[in-house]
Design a protein around this motif. Structure first.
Motif, PDB file in Angstrom:
ATOM      1  N   PRO A 210     -13.387  98.699 -77.679  1.00  0.00           N
ATOM      2  CA  PRO A 210     -12.279  97.858 -78.306  1.00  0.00           C
ATOM      3  C   PRO A 210     -11.882  96.544 -77.665  1.00  0.00           C
ATOM      4  N   ASN A 211     -12.422  96.556 -76.360  1.00  0.00           N
ATOM      5  CA  ASN A 211     -12.353  94.969 -75.673  1.00  0.00           C
ATOM      6  C   ASN A 211     -13.142  94.087 -76.296  1.00  0.00           C
ATOM      7  N   VAL A 212     -14.597  94.391 -76.488  1.00  0.00           N
ATOM      8  CA  VAL A 212     -15.589  93.989 -77.234  1.00  0.00           C
ATOM      9  C   VAL A 212     -15.178  93.220 -78.598  1.00  0.00           C
ATOM     10  N   LEU A 213     -14.526  94.309 -79.355  1.00  0.00           N
ATOM     11  CA  LEU A 213     -14.303  93.931 -80.714  1.00  0.00           C
ATOM     12  C   LEU A 213     -12.901  92.786 -80.290  1.00  0.00           C
ATOM     13  N   ARG A 214     -12.061  92.901 -79.395  1.00  0.00           N
ATOM     14  CA  ARG A 214     -11.102  92.021 -79.512  1.00  0.00           C
ATOM     15  C   ARG A 214     -11.526  90.608 -78.800  1.00  0.00           C
ATOM     16  N   PHE A 215     -12.652  90.595 -78.028  1.00  0.00           N
ATOM     17  CA  PHE A 215     -13.008  89.342 -77.817  1.00  0.00           C
ATOM     18  C   PHE A 215     -13.837  88.726 -78.724  1.00  0.00           C
ATOM     19  N   THR A 216     -14.455  89.605 -79.597  1.00  0.00           N
ATOM     20  CA  THR A 216     -15.282  88.874 -80.657  1.00  0.00           C
ATOM     21  C   THR A 216     -14.415  88.298 -81.482  1.00  0.00           C
ATOM     22  N   LYS A 217     -13.312  89.000 -81.691  1.00  0.00           N
ATOM     23  CA  LYS A 217     -12.290  88.506 -82.875  1.00  0.00           C
ATOM     24  C   LYS A 217     -11.963  87.179 -82.365  1.00  0.00           C
ATOM     25  N   GLU A 218     -11.483  87.191 -81.085  1.00  0.00           N
ATOM     26  CA  GLU A 218     -10.839  85.804 -80.722  1.00  0.00           C
ATOM     27  C   GLU A 218     -11.905  84.586 -80.569  1.00  0.00           C
ATOM     28  N   ALA A 219     -13.224  85.144 -80.144  1.00  0.00           N
ATOM     29  CA  ALA A 219     -14.185  84.132 -80.401  1.00  0.00           C
ATOM     30  C   ALA A 219     -14.503  83.398 -81.433  1.00  0.00           C
ATOM     31  N   VAL A 220     -14.691  84.306 -82.415  1.00  0.00           N
ATOM     32  CA  VAL A 220     -15.047  83.875 -83.900  1.00  0.00           C
ATOM     33  C   VAL A 220     -14.024  82.867 -84.372  1.00  0.00           C
ATOM     34  N   ARG A 221     -12.843  83.555 -84.282  1.00  0.00           N
ATOM     35  CA  ARG A 221     -11.514  82.590 -84.917  1.00  0.00           C
ATOM     36  C   ARG A 221     -11.686  81.073 -83.945  1.00  0.00           C
ATOM     37  N   SER A 222     -11.729  81.111 -82.829  1.00  0.00           N
ATOM     38  CA  SER A 222     -11.561  80.228 -81.789  1.00  0.00           C
ATOM     39  C   SER A 222     -12.550  78.935 -82.151  1.00  0.00           C
ATOM     40  N   VAL A 223     -13.921  79.427 -82.337  1.00  0.00           N
ATOM     41  CA  VAL A 223     -14.925  78.426 -82.316  1.00  0.00           C
ATOM     42  C   VAL A 223     -15.054  77.569 -83.506  1.00  0.00           C
ATOM     43  N   ALA A 224     -14.376  77.816 -84.754  1.00  0.00           N
ATOM     44  CA  ALA A 224     -14.262  77.400 -85.828  1.00  0.00           C
ATOM     45  C   ALA A 224     -14.045  75.911 -85.710  1.00  0.00           C
ATOM     46  N   MET A 226     -14.396  74.024 -83.003  1.00  0.00           N
ATOM     47  CA  MET A 226     -15.053  73.543 -82.050  1.00  0.00           C
ATOM     48  C   MET A 226     -16.129  72.492 -82.296  1.00  0.00           C
ATOM     49  N   THR A 227     -16.728  71.676 -81.338  1.00  0.00           N
ATOM     50  CA  THR A 227     -18.079  71.182 -81.444  1.00  0.00           C
ATOM     51  C   THR A 227     -19.093  72.330 -80.870  1.00  0.00           C
ATOM     52  N   ALA A 228     -20.220  72.110 -81.060  1.00  0.00           N
ATOM     53  CA  ALA A 228     -21.257  73.021 -80.496  1.00  0.00           C
ATOM     54  C   ALA A 228     -21.181  72.941 -79.009  1.00  0.00           C
ATOM     55  N   GLU A 229     -20.974  71.857 -78.323  1.00  0.00           N
ATOM     56  CA  GLU A 229     -20.875  71.818 -77.077  1.00  0.00           C
ATOM     57  C   GLU A 229     -19.844  72.649 -76.330  1.00  0.00           C
ATOM     58  N   GLN A 230     -18.675  72.437 -76.894  1.00  0.00           N
ATOM     59  CA  GLN A 230     -17.402  73.071 -76.854  1.00  0.00           C
ATOM     60  C   GLN A 230     -17.535  74.568 -76.922  1.00  0.00           C
ATOM     61  N   ALA A 231     -18.163  75.122 -78.177  1.00  0.00           N
ATOM     62  CA  ALA A 231     -18.572  76.516 -78.119  1.00  0.00           C
ATOM     63  C   ALA A 231     -19.364  77.253 -77.179  1.00  0.00           C
ATOM     64  N   ARG A 232     -20.358  76.336 -76.716  1.00  0.00           N
ATOM     65  CA  ARG A 232     -21.173  77.040 -75.868  1.00  0.00           C
ATOM     66  C   ARG A 232     -20.569  77.264 -74.678  1.00  0.00           C
ATOM     67  N   ASP A 233     -19.659  76.292 -74.109  1.00  0.00           N
ATOM     68  CA  ASP A 233     -18.879  76.430 -72.820  1.00  0.00           C
ATOM     69  C   ASP A 233     -17.939  77.440 -72.951  1.00  0.00           C
TER      70      ASP A 233
END
Ligand code: ACO
Length: 273
Positions: A210-224, A226-233
Motif C-alpha cells: 500500500p505504501n508503494v501504491l500511495r507513493f506511485t499515486k502521488e508521484a504520477v499526479r505531481s509530475v504532470a 513539472m519539467t523533466a529536470e524537476q521530475a527527475r529530482d
C-alpha cells in the motif's frame, strides 16, 4: 469500529473494500449541501480507517450522481451567503482536495447518470469503471451556466481539449463505452458485471504494497506539471522517502525474491507479501 451512518450517503465495508454510495436515489443522487457535509466527514474518517484498503465511490439507484442539486445547492442558498459559502467550500474540499489526495486507491464505479459537477469527483479518483449504458453529460450549457467550480479544468485534464470543448459547448450526452474512448474511464462493462469487475480490480490493488501504491499515486499526479529536470529530482527524493517509510522496500524484499529466491517474476505480477 462499526460503520458510521449518514443521512445522504451509505458506507459499506467488506474485506478491505469500502463502498461509499451517494444515497439520494429519488433525486438521482444530486448533491445537496447536506450531502457535501456527509461526504466530507466520511472521507476524513475513511482516510485513516484501517479497515479501508480501497475506496469505491458509487451511487444508489439509477444514477451515479446527477451533479449539484439545482434546488438545494443553488436556489435555496441564493439568499443565504453563509450557507452558500459553507457548502461551496465543503463541495470543493471533498470532491477535489480530499479525494484526489486520498491515501489509498480510489475507484469510481459509475452505475448510471453522471452530470455536471459530478465530473470533478470523476477526475479526482484514481480509476473509473463504468456501466456501458451509464449516461454522462456536461449539461451546464443546457440550463445556462458554464462548467464551473473546476469542471472545465477537470475536463481538459481528462480528455483532449477538442473533445472537452465539444461536450461542454453542446451538452451532448454520451455513454460508458464512449467514456472509455475519451479517456475518462478505464473499462466499461455490462451493468450486471459492474460490481464483480470493480471488486476484482480492488482485490488486485490490495495484493500490492500500500505504501508503494500511495507513493506511485502521488508521484504520477505531481509530475504532470513539472519539467523533466524537476521530475527527475522529485522522483529520486520520493523513492528515497518511500524506502525510509516502508521496511519491505528498505529490505528490498521484491528484489531478493526475484534474484536470490527466484520465487516470482516481477514482469508478470507483484511479489507475494
Ligand atoms: N438537481 C436537483 N434535482 C434533481 C437533479 C439535480 N441535478 N437531478 C434530478 N433531480 C430530481 C428531479 O427534480 C426529480 O425530483 P422530483 O421527483 O421531486 O420531481 C427527481 O430528481 C427525479 O428526476 P427526473 O428528472 O424525474 O428523473 P429521470 O430519471 O427522468 O431523469 C436525469 C434523470 C436525466 C438525471 C434528469 O433528472 C436530469 O436531467 N437532471 C439534471 C442533471 C443535470 O443537468 N445536472 C447538472 C447540474 S449542474 C451542476 O452540477 C453544476
Amino acid at each position: 469500529m462499526a460503520d458510521k451512518t449518514y443521512e445522504n450517503i451509505k458506507i459499506t465495508r467488506e474485506g478491505g473494500i469500502t463502498f461509499l454510495s451517494l444515497n439520494r436515489p429519488d433525486k438521482r443522487n444530486a448533491m445537496s449541501p447536506a450531502l457535501h457535509y456527509d461526504v466530507e466527514d466520511a472521507l476524513t474518517w475513511l482516510a485513516r480507517d484501517a479497515e479501508t484498503k480501497v475506496l469505491v465511490l458509487t451511487g444508489e439507484g439509477e444514477a451515479w450522481c446527477a451533479g449539484q442539486d439545482l434546488k438545494l445547492y443553488f436556489r435555496e442558498t441564493a439568499n443565504n451567503p453563509d450557507e452558500r459559502a459553507r457548502s461551496n467550500t465543503a463541495s470543493h474540499h471533498w470532491r477535489w482536495e480530499l479525494l484526489s489526495r486520498f491515501p489509498k486507491p480510489t475507484i469510481a464505479m459509475v452505475n448510471g447518470y453522471c452530470f455536471g459537477g459530478a465530473f470533478t469527483q470523476l477526475h479526482a479518483v484514481d480509476f473509473v469503471i463504468t456501466a456501458e449504458d451509464a449516461i454522462y453529460g456536461l449539461s451546464e450549457v443546457n440550463w445556462g451556466i458554464i462548467p464551473g467550480g473546476i469542471v472545465s479544468w477537470n475536463m481538459v485534464q481528462m480528455m483532449l481539449p477538442r473533445h472537452a470543448l465539444y461536450y461542454a459547448a453542446t451538452g451532448e450526452p454520451f455513454d460508458g463505452k464512449r467514456a472509455v474512448e475519451l479517456g475518462i474511464a478505464n473499462f466499461a462493462y455490462p451493468k450486471e458485471q459492474l460490481r464483480a469487475e470493480t471488486v476484482k480490480m480492488a482485490q488486485k490493488l490490495m495484493n500490492l504494497n500500500p505504501n508503494v501504491l500511495r507513493f506511485t499515486k502521488e508521484a504520477v499526479r505531481s509530475v504532470a506539471d513539472m519539467t523533466a529536470e524537476q521530475a527527475r529530482d522529485y522522483l529520486g527524493a520520493k523513492q528515497d522517502s518511500l524506502a525510509r517509510n516502508d521496511k519491505e522496500i528498505a529490505d528490498k524484499r521484491g528484489m531478493k525474491q526475484f534474484l536470490d529466491e527466484k520465487s516470482y517474476r516481477p514482469g508478470l505480477g507483484p511479489y507475494p507479501r
